[in-house]
Design a protein around this motif. Sequence first.
Motif, mmCIF file in Angstrom:
data_model
loop_
_atom_site.group_PDB
_atom_site.id
_atom_site.type_symbol
_atom_site.label_atom_id
_atom_site.label_comp_id
_atom_site.label_asym_id
_atom_site.label_seq_id
_atom_site.Cartn_x
_atom_site.Cartn_y
_atom_site.Cartn_z
ATOM 1 N N UNK A 1 0.843 -1.190 0.000
ATOM 2 C CA UNK A 1 0.000 0.000 0.000
ATOM 3 C C UNK A 1 0.881 1.244 0.000
ATOM 4 N N UNK A 2 0.358 2.275 -0.600
ATOM 5 C CA UNK A 2 1.061 3.556 -0.663
ATOM 6 C C UNK A 2 0.100 4.661 -0.223
ATOM 7 N N UNK A 3 0.657 5.784 0.176
ATOM 8 C CA UNK A 3 -0.153 6.940 0.538
ATOM 9 C C UNK A 3 -0.069 7.948 -0.600
ATOM 10 N N UNK A 4 -1.238 8.425 -1.029
ATOM 11 C CA UNK A 4 -1.332 9.414 -2.101
ATOM 12 C C UNK A 4 -1.928 10.700 -1.546
ATOM 13 N N UNK A 5 -1.386 11.823 -1.983
ATOM 14 C CA UNK A 5 -1.936 13.129 -1.625
ATOM 15 C C UNK A 5 -2.743 13.608 -2.826
ATOM 16 N N UNK A 6 -4.012 13.915 -2.577
ATOM 17 C CA UNK A 6 -4.930 14.305 -3.643
ATOM 18 C C UNK A 6 -5.237 15.793 -3.512
ATOM 19 N N UNK A 7 -4.973 16.543 -4.567
ATOM 20 C CA UNK A 7 -5.279 17.975 -4.633
ATOM 21 C C UNK A 7 -6.569 18.125 -5.424
ATOM 22 N N UNK A 8 -7.547 18.857 -4.876
ATOM 23 C CA UNK A 8 -8.849 18.930 -5.535
ATOM 24 C C UNK A 8 -9.592 20.220 -5.217
ATOM 25 N N UNK A 9 -10.619 20.487 -6.041
ATOM 26 C CA UNK A 9 -11.604 21.528 -5.776
ATOM 27 C C UNK A 9 -12.854 20.808 -5.290
ATOM 28 N N UNK A 10 -13.673 21.462 -4.487
ATOM 29 C CA UNK A 10 -14.834 20.820 -3.848
ATOM 30 C C UNK A 10 -15.861 20.252 -4.823
ATOM 31 N N UNK A 11 -16.056 20.902 -5.984
ATOM 32 C CA UNK A 11 -17.031 20.399 -6.948
ATOM 33 C C UNK A 11 -16.428 20.371 -8.341
ATOM 34 N N UNK A 13 -17.778 21.496 -10.907
ATOM 35 C CA UNK A 13 -18.119 22.737 -11.603
ATOM 36 C C UNK A 13 -17.135 23.864 -11.273
ATOM 37 N N UNK A 14 -16.378 23.696 -10.199
ATOM 38 C CA UNK A 14 -15.451 24.731 -9.763
ATOM 39 C C UNK A 14 -14.183 24.725 -10.621
ATOM 40 N N UNK A 15 -13.817 25.880 -11.108
ATOM 41 C CA UNK A 15 -12.596 26.021 -11.898
ATOM 42 C C UNK A 15 -11.404 25.848 -10.966
ATOM 43 N N UNK A 16 -10.363 25.211 -11.462
ATOM 44 C CA UNK A 16 -9.186 24.987 -10.631
ATOM 45 C C UNK A 16 -8.469 26.310 -10.395
ATOM 46 N N UNK A 17 -8.444 26.700 -9.114
ATOM 47 C CA UNK A 17 -7.753 27.914 -8.666
ATOM 48 C C UNK A 17 -6.891 27.486 -7.487
ATOM 49 N N UNK A 18 -5.611 27.666 -7.598
ATOM 50 C CA UNK A 18 -4.665 27.173 -6.594
ATOM 51 C C UNK A 18 -5.036 27.609 -5.170
ATOM 52 N N UNK A 19 -5.519 28.830 -5.017
ATOM 53 C CA UNK A 19 -5.857 29.342 -3.686
ATOM 54 C C UNK A 19 -7.044 28.598 -3.054
ATOM 55 N N UNK A 20 -7.846 27.913 -3.863
ATOM 56 C CA UNK A 20 -9.003 27.176 -3.352
ATOM 57 C C UNK A 20 -8.758 25.668 -3.288
ATOM 58 N N UNK A 21 -7.574 25.250 -3.669
ATOM 59 C CA UNK A 21 -7.257 23.828 -3.694
ATOM 60 C C UNK A 21 -7.236 23.252 -2.285
ATOM 61 N N UNK A 22 -7.868 22.097 -2.137
ATOM 62 C CA UNK A 22 -7.868 21.374 -0.875
ATOM 63 C C UNK A 22 -7.138 20.058 -1.081
#
Length: 71
Positions: A1-11, A13-22
């Motif tokens: 097993x490995x651990x992955x870090x997932x960068x995403x926007x909540x929906x 429909x949301x445009x990818x904006x680095x400041x809103x990335x979770x």
Amino acid sequence: MAVFKVFFQKTKEEVIVREHTQTIYVEGQTEEQVRRYLKDRNFNIEFITKLEGAHLEYEKQSDHFNVEQAE
């Protein structure tokens, strides 16, 4: 097993904006398995990276380090 870090926007429909990335951490066999695990969450996935070695140890020090299990 490995651990992955997932960068995403909540929906999707949301445009990818680095400041809103979770981020979340998911343990799985492959990136594909992690994507399948998250498909029902309606996330707009920006990027997934596998954490290893010093990078993983650094992330573990974060208060936000909480790993979900991909099934």
